[in-house]
Design a protein around this motif. Structure first.
Motif, PDB file in Angstrom:
ATOM      1  N   TYR A 132     -42.835 -58.908  44.324  1.00 35.38           N
ATOM      2  CA  TYR A 132     -43.464 -59.898  43.466  1.00 35.38           C
ATOM      3  C   TYR A 132     -42.427 -60.578  42.588  1.00 35.38           C
ATOM      4  CZ  TYR A 132     -47.753 -57.537  44.723  1.00 35.38           C
ATOM      5  OH  TYR A 132     -48.786 -56.989  45.404  1.00 35.38           O
ATOM      6  N   HIS A 150     -49.097 -67.608  43.826  1.00 26.98           N
ATOM      7  CA  HIS A 150     -50.523 -67.271  43.902  1.00 26.98           C
ATOM      8  C   HIS A 150     -50.808 -66.056  43.031  1.00 26.98           C
ATOM      9  CE1 HIS A 150     -48.493 -64.987  47.084  1.00 26.98           C
ATOM     10  NE2 HIS A 150     -49.401 -64.036  46.863  1.00 26.98           N
ATOM     11  N   ASP A 162     -44.414 -63.579  47.394  1.00 26.99           N
ATOM     12  CA  ASP A 162     -44.041 -62.381  48.143  1.00 26.99           C
ATOM     13  C   ASP A 162     -42.863 -62.782  49.016  1.00 26.99           C
ATOM     14  OD1 ASP A 162     -46.402 -60.608  47.447  1.00 26.99           O
ATOM     15  OD2 ASP A 162     -47.387 -62.403  48.179  1.00 26.99           O
ATOM     16  N   HIS A 209     -47.260 -65.028  41.466  1.00 25.92           N
ATOM     17  CA  HIS A 209     -46.053 -64.473  42.083  1.00 25.92           C
ATOM     18  C   HIS A 209     -45.850 -65.053  43.487  1.00 25.92           C
ATOM     19  CE1 HIS A 209     -49.279 -62.056  43.792  1.00 25.92           C
ATOM     20  NE2 HIS A 209     -48.476 -61.903  44.830  1.00 25.92           N
TER      21      HIS A 209
HETATM   22 FE   LIG Z   1     -49.114 -61.953  46.923  1.00 27.96          FE
END
Ligand SMILES: [Fe+2]
Ligand SMILES: O=C(O)CCC(=O)C(=O)O
Length: 384
Positions: free
Chosen positions: A2, A338, A284, A282
């Protein structure tokens, strides 16, 4: 995993932060009884309604498109966010109940790690221990008490063990113990397959792990298909299970923090102070190939999902996530910030009545109790 900013003055001003604040749960304390403040939800995209109208008359709202798939279910996309897909109601009630059960019982079992590992080491059978009203006690304090009724916890040198409640209190040693039900409420994540090392922010292939269970693997492969590059098959290698609990048990959290602060080595309690019912904005970014999707399953209480753009300055789109919905994020959408600013736990908005009937048997009452105030998200990733 994150990539996230700390809430400094600048991030407070971003469009993403503004949207988070708009949808976050605030309480109206001016009234006698604590009430959630009403939020204007008119801008929130409702893919359940989109599906209904699409099935009735083929119509779609501006900016939404439908894509054919082998899933026999319409898959929706957003013209402004290529690589983002939404499959409303993709999981049957039976499937939802199955994955809720697994998320609470088998997924947090060793060698899978959870947020509790850092303090307590591996904890085995937390859900059952919570159901049975057990208490997790530091071994040293336990030996000072009467020492009976102890369950063993995984680990070479377990420092914490489950015991019957009386066992701890009768010895007069009430510190350094925490009830299993508090720990269940404070469960934030568990990791399946390749384990993610949050301190190094990378997958640590040397940590003991098991493959993602076959049934979940198969499901993820099928669901990922609409977002996969042509001719390729998704390879699920890791998953994060996120547990979102409403703040209703905040007083429990405070007792836990008090216990933690009494430990000789002070743990980092920031992680406990984060509200358990939201996930901040965050990206990914720890997987190699962003052309492969993240396959994300929503279970239990309804939530609001924010899908931003490539910077936090881009105004995010808000959408409801209900139990059984699937989100896929691949390609460009993987570069979009998101987060989940809100879960709905009140009867009128949680939309868990189907789960209530599925968990109506007496033996399932603990699952139902958990679902009434919680949301679970399972997101599955191809790492290499
Ligand atoms: Fe995520
Ligand atoms: O809870 C969700 O729906 C999203 C979870 C998520 O974005 C993540 O775990 O990276």
């Amino acid at each position: 995993m994150y990539t996230s900013e700390t809430a400094n003055e600048d991030s407070e001003r971003t469009a993403f932060r503004k949207a988070e604040k708009k949808y976050k749960l605030y309480y109206d304390t001016s009234k006698k009884r604590k009430h959630p403040k009403t939020v204007d939800l008119s801008d929130v995209i409702d893919f359940k309604a989109v599906l209904e109208s699409y099935n009735q008359n083929g119509q779609l709202p501006e900016g939404v498109f439908a894509q054919g798939s082998d899933l026999y279910l319409p898959v929706f996309g957003l013209k402004s966010r290529p690589g983002f897909y939404f499959i409303p109601g993709a999981l049957t009630i039976k499937e939802q109940c199955r994955w809720i059960r697994e998320s609470l019982t088998s997924f947090p079992q060793p060698p899978n790690r959870t947020n509790h590992n850092a303090i307590y080491g591996h904890i085995r059978d937390l859900f059952v221990a919570s159901k049975e009203g057990k208490i997790l006690t530091e071994v040293e304090s336990l030996s000072k008490s009467n020492g009976s009724g102890v369950d063993v916890i995984e680990g070479n040198d377990p420092k914490w063990k489950f015991s019957e409640e009386q066992c701890v209190t009768s010895g007069g040693s009430s510190s350094k113990s925490v009830s299993a039900s508090v720990l269940l409420r404070k469960l934030r994540w568990s990791t399946l397959g390749l384990q993610f090392d949050w301190s190094k922010r990378s997958y640590n292939i040397s940590l003991p792990h098991q493959k993602i269970p076959d049934a979940l693997c198969q499901l993820a492969k099928t669901l990922a298909a609409p977002a996969m590059p042509p001719g390729e098959v998704f390879q699920p290698e890791a998953a994060i299970v996120n547990y979102f609990s409403s703040g209703a048990r905040r007083s429990w959290a405070i007792s836990l923090i008090t216990v933690l602060l009494s430990l000789p080595i002070k743990p980092n309690i920031d992680v406990f102070l984060l509200p358990g019912d939201m996930l901040g904005g965050h990206l990914d970014d720890m997987e190699k190939d962003w052309s492969k999707p993240i396959v994300s399953l929503s279970l239990a209480c309804k939530a609001i999902f924010l899908l931003g753009g490539k910077t936090r300055e881009d105004t995010p789109l808000a959408m409801f996530l209900r139990s059984g919905d699937i989100v896929l994020m691949a390609g460009e959408a993987r570069e979009c910030f998101h987060g989940v600013p809100r879960i709905f736990t009140d009867g009128g908005h949680a939309e868990i009545s189907d789960l209530e009937s599925c968990f109506s048997h007496e033996d399932d009452s603990s699952f139902l109790e958990y679902c009434r105030t919680s949301r679970i998200n399972i997101n599955i990733r191809q790492v290499d």
